[in-house]
Write an enzyme that holds these catalytic residues in place. Structure first.
Site, PDB file in Angstrom:
ATOM      1  N   ARG A 173      59.292  22.539  32.203  1.00 55.16           N
ATOM      2  CA  ARG A 173      57.845  22.471  31.952  1.00 55.16           C
ATOM      3  C   ARG A 173      57.272  23.841  31.601  1.00 55.16           C
ATOM      4  NH1 ARG A 173      55.153  19.882  36.750  1.00 55.16           N
ATOM      5  NH2 ARG A 173      56.077  18.055  35.782  1.00 55.16           N
ATOM      6  N   TYR A 174      57.604  24.844  32.405  1.00 57.75           N
ATOM      7  CA  TYR A 174      57.111  26.208  32.166  1.00 57.75           C
ATOM      8  C   TYR A 174      58.204  26.982  31.430  1.00 57.75           C
ATOM      9  CZ  TYR A 174      53.964  24.730  35.904  1.00 57.75           C
ATOM     10  OH  TYR A 174      53.067  24.037  36.668  1.00 57.75           O
TER      11      TYR A 174
ATOM     12  N   CYS B 266      57.018  10.225  48.527  1.00 49.83           N
ATOM     13  CA  CYS B 266      57.747  11.107  47.608  1.00 49.83           C
ATOM     14  C   CYS B 266      57.180  11.056  46.186  1.00 49.83           C
ATOM     15  CB  CYS B 266      59.217  10.708  47.573  1.00 49.83           C
ATOM     16  SG  CYS B 266      60.182  11.751  46.457  1.00 49.83           S
TER      17      CYS B 266
ATOM     18  N   ASP C 157      50.254  13.613  44.464  1.00 49.51           N
ATOM     19  CA  ASP C 157      50.171  13.184  43.059  1.00 49.51           C
ATOM     20  C   ASP C 157      49.922  11.676  43.011  1.00 49.51           C
ATOM     21  OD1 ASP C 157      50.900  15.780  42.093  1.00 49.51           O
ATOM     22  OD2 ASP C 157      52.959  15.358  42.740  1.00 49.51           O
TER      23      ASP C 157
ATOM     24  N   CYS D 237      61.258   9.646  51.863  1.00 46.00           N
ATOM     25  CA  CYS D 237      59.875   9.778  52.316  1.00 46.00           C
ATOM     26  C   CYS D 237      59.009   8.800  51.526  1.00 46.00           C
ATOM     27  CB  CYS D 237      59.392  11.204  52.105  1.00 46.00           C
ATOM     28  SG  CYS D 237      60.564  12.420  52.735  1.00 46.00           S
TER      29      CYS D 237
ATOM     30  N   ARG E  58      58.846  11.851  43.639  1.00 45.96           N
ATOM     31  CA  ARG E  58      59.915  11.356  42.749  1.00 45.96           C
ATOM     32  C   ARG E  58      60.460  10.029  43.267  1.00 45.96           C
ATOM     33  NH1 ARG E  58      62.216  16.838  42.083  1.00 45.96           N
ATOM     34  NH2 ARG E  58      60.625  17.529  40.625  1.00 45.96           N
TER      35      ARG E  58
ATOM     36  N   LYS F 287      50.497  23.090  37.420  1.00 44.62           N
ATOM     37  CA  LYS F 287      49.853  23.185  38.736  1.00 44.62           C
ATOM     38  C   LYS F 287      48.592  24.049  38.640  1.00 44.62           C
ATOM     39  CE  LYS F 287      53.800  22.677  41.800  1.00 44.62           C
ATOM     40  NZ  LYS F 287      54.862  22.505  40.810  1.00 44.62           N
TER      41      LYS F 287
ATOM     42  N   CYS G 164      68.835  11.885  49.733  1.00 43.74           N
ATOM     43  CA  CYS G 164      68.024  12.619  50.712  1.00 43.74           C
ATOM     44  C   CYS G 164      68.442  12.154  52.103  1.00 43.74           C
ATOM     45  CB  CYS G 164      66.545  12.297  50.528  1.00 43.74           C
ATOM     46  SG  CYS G 164      65.931  12.628  48.874  1.00 43.74           S
TER      47      CYS G 164
ATOM     48  N   ARG H 192      60.987  28.795  33.690  1.00 45.28           N
ATOM     49  CA  ARG H 192      61.426  28.161  34.944  1.00 45.28           C
ATOM     50  C   ARG H 192      61.888  26.735  34.680  1.00 45.28           C
ATOM     51  NH1 ARG H 192      56.497  27.029  38.547  1.00 45.28           N
ATOM     52  NH2 ARG H 192      55.931  28.976  37.560  1.00 45.28           N
TER      53      ARG H 192
ATOM     54  N   ASP I  96      48.688  19.057  40.911  1.00 44.37           N
ATOM     55  CA  ASP I  96      49.585  19.084  39.766  1.00 44.37           C
ATOM     56  C   ASP I  96      48.974  18.145  38.735  1.00 44.37           C
ATOM     57  OD1 ASP I  96      51.817  19.842  38.372  1.00 44.37           O
ATOM     58  OD2 ASP I  96      53.186  19.453  40.048  1.00 44.37           O
TER      59      ASP I  96
HETATM   60  S1  SF4 Z   1      60.092  14.176  49.501  1.00 42.83           S
HETATM   61 FE1  SF4 Z   1      61.357  12.923  48.105  1.00 42.83          FE
HETATM   62  S2  SF4 Z   1      62.949  14.279  47.384  1.00 42.83           S
HETATM   63 FE2  SF4 Z   1      62.045  15.245  49.196  1.00 42.83          FE
HETATM   64  S3  SF4 Z   1      63.323  14.546  50.914  1.00 42.83           S
HETATM   65 FE3  SF4 Z   1      61.623  13.138  50.772  1.00 42.83          FE
HETATM   66  S4  SF4 Z   1      62.366  11.479  49.454  1.00 42.83           S
HETATM   67 FE4  SF4 Z   1      63.742  13.203  49.166  1.00 42.83          FE
END
Ligand code: SF4
Length: 362
Positions: free
Chosen positions: A104-105, A124, A288, A121, A126, A332, A117, A108, A325
């Site tokens: 994106r940048y 998340c 987000d 979460c 993603r 960001k 993971c 970086r 973001d």
């Molecule tokens: S926030 Fe997303 S990428 Fe990070 S540990 Fe939790 S599920 Fe995995």
């Protein structure tokens, strides 16, 4: 929709305590300990869309169904009711020149080296990717990592690489060693960061062997992700201490989550405790607009109020930057409460942490 995503214990070849933890993680609502009040059928429907995985360690910290840790870990029927948000609001896919890299940048890149993971979460960003078929096992996935390394090697404007995923520390130590050592051979790569939540969700991953390996690649920065003071335990404290003692700089990217930490006292306590365990609060992310997470998104003013409350009451070292973001991959932007109330050629009027308006000469 059928859930075709792999469970982590399907791919294990070695056994170490942290891998056993991942292998023993629960992946369905029916495996939640007896005594919790859950609608297994409804939550199972959620996991067909968005997989579930909770390490035994993190599960052991959860006290009840209202627990802020429960909210981060256990599926919620509201995930399927979110019709306003997008799978990929930050347009990461269009900014991926090869599958494992987000560029994106100019200087970086984010290098996605794992889709696994120690916990999936619920908030998340993603969510669309975690738990998918692994990037790093089997021939197809190694190819993606190799393509990513080649892309970084050929782009000499890239001076910073962020290993992310998923969670890079879900890779085996040797595999991570190989990726880091290859990156270190690229003269233009000056800074390497690792983004991992294992310090919070699987602290036993921070083995002596891992620390010894990481130590070879200084300067190395690790950003982790704690969202509530109760996630700071003797185990997570020890994990942070090991890394800090090895000279690795630790930062934290917290996410502001409704019902979890959208409270100035809780947030202040979290930031203070992070600093105590040698983790510098770095960002406080406004969540987000990711599909399946609408129920976590507070009003932006909640974030401003929390930032204002912390300023002046906590050590300046404890204060993260509050960030949004921008959708569409526009980048960001720091969010600052509006401290300047008026301007004249010789003075500005500003509000201090107590809400008092003061003159400042120019
Ligand atoms: S926030 Fe997303 S990428 Fe990070 S540990 Fe939790 S599920 Fe995995």
């Amino acid at each position: 929709m059928e859930n075709s995503k792999l469970k982590p214990n399907q791919t294990h070849t070695e056994k170490s305590p942290w891998q056993n933890q991942v292998g023993q993680a629960i992946t369905s609502p029916a495996q939640l300990p007896k005594g919790f009040n859950v609608d297994i059928k409804a939550l199972t429907k959620v996991t067909r869309q968005y997989p579930m995985l909770i390490s035994p360690y993190y599960l052991s910290l959860i006290e009840n169904e209202q627990d802020p840790l429960w909210k981060q870990a256990v599926p919620d029927v509201r995930e399927l009711e979110d019709e306003q948000n997008m799978e990929d609001p930050l347009a990461e896919e269009p900014q991926s020149p090869v599958p494992a890299v987000i560029h994106r940048y100019p200087g970086r890149v984010i290098f996605l080296v794992s889709n696994r993971c120690a916990m999936y979460c619920r908030h998340c960003m993603r969510k669309r990717k975690v738990g998918e078929e692994d990037l790093h096992f089997g021939k197809k996935s190694s190819k993606k990592i190799e393509e990513g390394l080649q892309y970084i090697q050929s782009n000499t404007a890239v001076n910073e690489v962020i290993l992310s995923g998923g969670d890079p520390l879900l890779l085996g130590t040797e595999q991570l060693d190989r990726i880091l050592s290859t990156l270190k051979t690229f003269d233009h790569v000056r800074i390497i960061r690792i983004h991992t939540r294992t310090l919070c969700t699987l602290p036993c991953r921070i083995t002596d062997n891992l620390v010894m390996m990481l130590k070879k690649y200084q300067p190395l920065y690790i950003n982790t992700h704690f969202n509530h003071p109760r996630e700071i335990t003797p185990e997570s404290t020890k994990a942070c201490e090991k890394l800090a003692n090895a000279g690795i700089s630790l930062g934290c990217q917290t996410v502001l989550l409704k019902g979890v930490n959208d409270d100035a006292d809780i947030m202040g306590e979290l930031m203070t405790r992070l600093l105590e365990i040698r983790v510098k609060p770095y960002y406080l992310h406004h969540p987000d607009p990711v599909a399946g997470t609408a129920h976590f998104r507070p009003d932006i003013n909640v974030g401003f109020d929390i930032m204002k409350h912390m300023r002046g009451r906590l050590s300046g070292m404890c204060i993260p930057q509050y960030m949004i973001d921008l959708p569409g991959g526009e980048g960001k932007v720091p969010m600052l409460p509006d401290y300047v109330k008026s301007r004249s050629p010789k003075t500005i009027q500003v509000e201090n942490y107590q809400g008092k308006i003061c003159n400042y000469p120019l």
